[in-house]
Design an enzyme around this catalytic site. Structure first.
Site, PDB file in Angstrom:
ATOM      1  CG  ASN A  26      30.598  41.051  45.378  1.00 37.52           C
ATOM      2  OD1 ASN A  26      31.119  41.121  44.234  1.00 37.52           O
ATOM      3  ND2 ASN A  26      30.355  39.600  45.674  1.00 37.52           N
ATOM      4  CB  CYS A  27      34.035  40.244  50.361  1.00 34.62           C
ATOM      5  SG  CYS A  27      32.999  40.916  51.689  1.00 34.62           S
ATOM      6  CB  VAL A  28      32.421  35.701  51.533  1.00 30.94           C
ATOM      7  CG1 VAL A  28      31.356  34.546  51.564  1.00 30.94           C
ATOM      8  CG2 VAL A  28      33.619  35.352  50.650  1.00 30.94           C
TER       9      VAL A  28
END
Length: 480
Positions: A26-28
């Site tokens: 996952n990213c932001v």
């Protein structure tokens, strides 16, 4: 929590089940998945879920937009339900690194190098901006805050010290990240960067002011300039690649028992010689050409340059090519002490948020999309534009086109007045903090112009009946 679990179960079901997932991170704002078969994904069912703000394929990954904050909880539950091993973004990118053409691989490499050091650069930019508030006259008093309140001079000096550290030792930051990316020991990358800014060398800034004062090393009759590479990007990038290559090559040829003694010293000294003799002079010349070219373009045709840059910026973002300009901005900040591309192009961030908010009022009968439009507009104004881009603006096409047109006008306006910032900063509403205070009036005016035009053009496109609100652009064709 039970609602989250149910939504995750449906997400997993609509992407072909856990067996169809090769890796996940996952990213932001997004879940980033590498799938075995993307044809098993049911996008329509996925986007009916309240948890999902949008989906798209990019760079070999299927990305599901969740939103900042919540995405971390969703990822934790996703891992629990699928039984997958947690992966970092870098590991997921490594899974897909063989996909894409040479340009796409190069852009991903630059992104992997620059993105990890962005927090330090952004923090420095904001601190510089805060220090400018104290040091510039006419903002709060006729004189500067420091001249009126002399007792806080020490505070300002400490802030300035902290603000300048990232740029003073920029080659060390890039060296660490680049050598790590290229498969070498990142600590050696730090050492390489520090060598390039060693105080025994003549500063790059002093050299630019008066090259005649430079000293030389005499190596077997060959004269080598004792010049540092403060604020330089290209020299350390190429040197880091060479260092990592030397290290990996030597490890293959030197027995394990003595690698600690021989590998690092040999790799470091060979890279150092090559950098000061060949790599540094050549790449520093190239880097200066790039910087001078950008400055020249904005000097000769500022409105056109600013408008074209902003017009193509949204397209660069969805293709990932905007990472190319990270290096240009860092080079400008390090060698010139200011950046032009970043503040001029940040109109796009506000425009994405404004277009999404305008869609909130246009989409009267679609409650889910209204909610996505409203929440994504606020995250865009705080600098995170992906939910607005992929969840709303690209989906309906005309808001995205409105962003391109309106930001081109706003950025052309800012470029005409030669707006500059201390460095790359946080995007959106608080971007002004990194802009030099003397440009604030123009900066606010240009951004206000962008916001008004974005809302107006989006609404006019909607009223023109040229676009249908049901139309969805195929993001995969653009982003991947």
């Amino acid at each position: 929590m039970s609602e989250l679990k149910d939504s995750l179960s449906q997400i997993i079901q609509n992407i072909g089940g856990a067996d169809n997932i090769e890796s996940a991170s996952n990213c932001v704002t997004r879940l980033r998945l590498v799938l075995n078969d993307k044809n098993q994904v049911n996008v329509k069912n996925l986007e009916k879920l309240d948890l999902v703000k949008g989906t798209f394929f990019a760079s070999g990954q299927f990305q599901i937009i969740i939103g900042p904050g919540l995405v971390e909880k969703v990822y934790a539950e996703f891992i629990k339900q699928t039984g997958l091993k947690e992966s970092t973004m870098t590991e997921v990118k490594e899974t897909t690194r063989a996909k894409g053409n040479l340009l796409q691989k190069g852009i991903r490499t630059l992104a992997d190098i620059f993105i990890p050091i962005l927090p330090a650069i952004v923090a420095s930019g904001l601190l510089m901006g805060f220090n400018n508030l104290l040091a510039n006259p006419g903002l709060f008093y006729e004189k500067s805050v420091l001249e009126v309140h002399t007792g806080i001079a020490g505070i300002s000096q400490i802030i300035n010290l902290a603000a300048n550290a990232a740029f003073t030792f920029l080659p060390a930051l890039i060296g660490w990240s680049a050598v790590k990316k290229f498969g070498g020991n990142p600590v050696l990358g730090i050492v390489l960067g520090l060598i390039l800014v060693h105080p025994a060398l003549m500063s790059a800034y002093d050299y630019a002011a008066d090259p005649s004062k430079v000293k030389y090393w005499d190596v077997l009759g060959y004269k080598i300039e004792q010049v540092g590479y403060q604020g330089q990007v290209l020299p350390v990038l190429f040197a880091a690649f060479i260092l990592a290559w030397f290290e990996k090559t030597l490890k293959k040829r030197i027995p394990d028992a003595v690698q600690l003694i021989f590998v690092s010293p040999i790799a470091l000294i060979l890279t150092t010689f090559l950098t000061f003799i060949v790599i540094g002079p050549l790449t520093m010349t190239g880097a200066n050409w790039i910087t001078d070219g950008v400055v020249y373009l904005f000097d000769v045709a500022p409105v056109l340059a600013g408008a074209v840059y902003a017009f193509i910026s949204p397209l660069l973002v969805i293709t990932g090519m905007h990472h190319l300009f990270l290096g240009v901005n860092l080079q400008m900040a390090g060698s010139l002490g200011y950046v032009t591309l970043w503040p001029i192009g940040d109109t796009v961030t506000l425009a994405q948020g404004t277009a999404a908010l305008t869609m909130f009022f246009i989409l009267k009968h679609n409650k889910k999309m209204k909610n996505i439009a409203l929440t994504s507009s606020f995250t865009a104004w705080l600098g995170i534009t992906e939910p607005a881009i992929y969840g709303v603006n690209l989906r309906y096409r005309y808001p995205f086109i409105a962003v391109m047109l309106a930001s081109a006008v706003g950025s052309g306006f800012l470029a005409y007045f030669d707006v500059k910032a201390t460095s790359i900063g946080v995007g959106g509403l608080f971007s002004f903090l990194s802009v030099f205070p003397k440009y604030w009036g123009v900066y606010f005016t240009g951004n206000a112009l962008t916001i008004i035009l974005t809302a107006l053009i989006t609404f006019l496109f909607f009223k023109s009946k040229r676009f249908k609100t049901e139309e969805v652009i195929h993001v995969e064709k653009i982003a991947s």
